[in-house]
Design an enzyme around this catalytic site. Structure first.
Site, short mmCIF file in Angstrom:
data_model
loop_
_atom_site.label_atom_id
_atom_site.label_comp_id
_atom_site.label_asym_id
_atom_site.label_seq_id
_atom_site.Cartn_x
_atom_site.Cartn_y
_atom_site.Cartn_z
CD GLU A 91 -3.08 -0.89 2.23
OE1 GLU A 91 -3.08 0.15 2.91
OE2 GLU A 91 -3.96 -1.75 2.30
CD GLU A 117 -3.73 -5.68 3.98
OE1 GLU A 117 -4.54 -4.79 4.34
OE2 GLU A 117 -2.51 -5.56 4.06
C1 GCO Z 1 -3.79 -1.55 5.43
C2 GCO Z 1 -2.74 -2.40 5.96
C3 GCO Z 1 -3.15 -3.22 7.15
C4 GCO Z 1 -4.32 -2.71 7.95
C5 GCO Z 1 -5.61 -3.15 7.37
C6 GCO Z 1 -6.80 -2.66 8.14
O1 GCO Z 1 -4.45 -1.94 4.49
O2 GCO Z 1 -3.99 -0.47 5.96
O3 GCO Z 1 -2.17 -3.17 4.98
O4 GCO Z 1 -1.98 -3.19 7.87
O5 GCO Z 1 -4.24 -3.13 9.24
O6 GCO Z 1 -5.73 -2.65 6.08
O7 GCO Z 1 -6.86 -1.26 8.12
#
Ligand code: GCO
Length: 481
Positions: free
Chosen positions: A208, A388
């Site tokens: 990200e 994710e």
């Molecule tokens: C993100 C990160 C994660 C977060 C998840 C929830 O996407 O921000 O990769 O570390 O914890 O997304 O917000």
């Protein structure tokens, strides 16, 4: 310059009413009524393709703890979370879910759930305390034990090289504003490939980059806590350059596949006006194309460059050869999906769906379908993995020792149905990872938000599989919902 809409800091007014787990309104327009469906009722008997891989994800700073052990250096998240007022309740990742010590127990939980893939991240300051120089063998040994333990249990490791925990020493030397950090990252990547390359089939470079840009440098509620729009997009360039240089280092080292992990957000016009359509398009530029285009086509989106202005620090920071490096062919693209945006004519965003406990997250499973199909349509058949997807729910351990996170079950089921539909429509999606395996340190929200399939009691570090973990086990066994 148009402002993108990064996740609002904690405390910002919720965008829309929060969903009460299991009793929320139907957030799945066109896909059946979530409100009336019992959480464990299969959506439609949807089978995934043979070989589809089911996983869960974590990241180093969020779960490991052991902040001062075995030669680990400080990261910007240590500094940030220890700064008063930066995180909810002053929470830090010093102990987190103590995964550094309890990884063997956690590996057993993964096997118990039936995971085929575990996506974790490697802490740069564990491998190089100051981000440069000789590797810290004890840090590498931890990841070797973890990776070996995964193989022993038949679980494929998927390792992310950078999930935001930049060594503080590199921040002191300019952080991602400094081009040199991208070169240091390539050195670090090479060390890790040499140590673990034979045992890790899939590598992810940077996690990200957009969140670093937006939360770290625009809004400032993530480390390093800056509010500097000019610097932000130079940071984007250097993160992308770091990605490209790591891909090159990986090719030199050999084995396995590699790609970036991008959080993508469908950006819809909030109304039918041409002005809203234009605003949604540029919003999409900042949210998605600024990262997808250079990696997959070797160009920055012209509308974003124009919007930033010809003498932006991004424009001035691009050197000959950079875009070719950033566009080094990747083997797969990791997509992280949480929320859509609805963009008005004046470029602001409006909520349309109920949010989760995280005020920035609107629950809209169709957004998963839209973003996956869009990537395939616009960028061709690059293999995709979802690395994710998930939500926080206010889980408590019941008197009977169970955790009933019905809201997570419906969320996951509806998003998996959307992913299934995308596959049916030709998207080469090969795997899916729930965020997260464990409850963990949710950045500025600290430990208040529980995102895990597994409940963690932070007093005792006792783990309990939530209802969603039991449900996910059945999904995995059936290869479908
Ligand atoms: C993100 C990160 C994660 C977060 C998840 C929830 O996407 O921000 O990769 O570390 O914890 O997304 O917000």
């Amino acid at each position: 310059m148009s402002m993108p809409s990064p996740r609002p800091p904690h405390g910002a007014a919720p965008a829309a009413p929060e969903v009460t787990p299991g009793t929320g309104p139907d957030t799945t327009a066109g896909h059946g009524a979530a409100a009336t469906r019992a959480p464990e009722t299969p959506a439609a008997g949807l089978r995934f393709p043979p070989g589809f891989t089911w996983g869960a994800a974590t990241s180093a700073y969020q779960v490991e703890g052991a902040a001062k052990e075995d030669g680990r250096g400080e990261s910007i998240w240590d500094t940030f979370s220890r700064t008063p007022g930066r995180t909810r309740n002053g929470d830090t990742g010093d102990v987190a879910a103590d995964h550094y010590h309890r990884y063997a127990e956690d590996l057993d939980l993964m096997r118990d759930i039936g995971l085929g893939s575990y996506r974790f991240s490697i802490s740069w300051p564990r491998v190089q305390a100051d981000g440069t120089g000789a590797p810290n063998q004890r840090g590498l040994d931890f990841y070797r034990r973890l990776v070996d333990g995964l193989h022993e249990r038949g679980i494929a490791p998927m390792a992310t090289l950078f999930h935001w925990d930049l060594p503080q020493a590199l921040q002191d030397a300019g952080g991602w504003e400094s081009r040199d950090v991208a070169l240091r990252f390539a050195d670090y990547a090479e060390i890790v490939f040499r140590a673990l390359g034979d045992r890790v089939p899939v590598w992810l470079t940077v996690n990200e980059p957009k969140t670093v840009v937006q939360n770290g440098y625009l809004v400032g509620h993530h480390a390093p806590g800056r509010q500097d729009p000019a610097a932000a997009y130079l940071v984007a360039h250097h993160l992308l350059l770091a990605h490209g240089l790591a891909v090159a280092a990986h090719r030199a080292a050999g084995a396995g596949r590699i790609g970036p992990a991008l959080n993508l957000h469908p950006c819809y016009p909030a109304d039918d006006s041409p002005a809203a359509a234009r605003a949604a398009r540029i919003h999409d530029g900042y949210e998605n194309r600024l990262y997808l285009d250079p990696v997959l086509t070797g160009r920055y989106p012209q509308d974003v460059l124009d919007d930033l202005g010809g003498d932006s620090r991004l424009a001035r920071g691009i050197r000959d050869g950079d875009l070719a490096a950033i566009a080094a062919p990747v083997d797969l693209l990791a997509v992280q999906y949480y929320t859509p945006y609805y963009v008005t004519a004046d470029g602001t965003t409006l909520p349309r769906w109920p949010t989760s406990q995280a005020a920035w997250q609107q629950i809209h499973p169709d957004g998963m379908y839209d973003i996956l199909t869009r990537v395939t349509r616009d960028y061709g058949p690059v293999p995709l993995t979802v690395t994710e997807n998930g939500l926080p729910t206010p889980d408590t351990l019941g008197a009977d020792g169970t955790v009933d996170d019905a809201g997570r079950v419906s969320f996951l089921r509806d998003h998996l149905a959307a992913a299934h539909r995308a596959i049916a429509d030709g998207v080469p999606l090969e795997s899916y990872h729930v965020w997260s395996l464990l409850d963990n340190f949710e950045w500025d929200a600290g430990y208040d938000e529980r995102w895990g399939l597994v409940h963690v009691d932070y007093q005792t570090q006792r783990r309990v599989l939530k209802r969603s973990a039991h449900w996910y086990r059945r999904v995995i066994a059936a290869n479908g919902i």
